[in-house]
Scaffold this motif. Structure first.
Motif: not given
Length: 160
Positions: A14-29, A32-38, A88-91
């Protein structure tokens, strides 16, 4: 806070899932488009998974350093694979590792006048920030040296 004490592997997933979701939200902010969004949020989840796997080492700073090494390597590989800047990936991937709570409590102790806790929490937070910086710096420098040496071998001469 050992994750094994708080429910075992399920909490770690769950912690890894939460980290993914939090990073996904920042990708939207960050728009980020395309494959990088995942793949960008996947780096954050991967770095946090390495951090959790290093829990038996009993050193939080070493956990942060090794997690940052892993996610920096991931960012460099994904940057080469997707022909995009590694920054971008690091950020995005570093966001779960940032010691936001430590910064907050350091400032709280400083404002309330609790000097001992201010210094203790501040030094620990600076140690975490330093571990993150050193992990990124080490991988980035190694990749840079590898590219320079590969360029020399490719052209068979010294580049200036």
């Amino acid at each position: 806070m050992l994750w094994a004490e708080r429910g075992g592997k399920l909490v770690a997933y769950f912690q890894c899932l939460y980290a993914f979701v939090a990073c996904f939200a920042f990708c939207i902010v960050f728009n980020v488009r395309g494959k990088a969004l995942f793949f960008m949020p996947l780096g954050g989840a991967f770095g946090w998974a390495v951090y959790l796997l290093c829990t038996p080492l009993q050193s939080e700073l070493l956990q942060y350093f090794l997690g940052t090494l892993a996610l920096s390597t991931y960012a460099e590989v994904m940057a080469r694979a997707h022909k995009a800047p590694a920054t971008g990936y690091l950020l995005v991937a570093l966001l779960p590792m940032v010691p936001g709570g430590g910064i907050y409590y350091t400032m709280e102790y400083g404002i309330t006048g609790n000097t001992e806790m201010f210094l203790e929490t501040g030094m620990h937070t600076l140690g975490i920030a330093g571990a993150l910086a050193m992990g990124v710096l080490l991988v980035s420098s190694c990749m840079r040296m590898w590219n320079v040496f590969r360029g020399r071998a490719k052209y068979g001469r010294r580049q200036r």
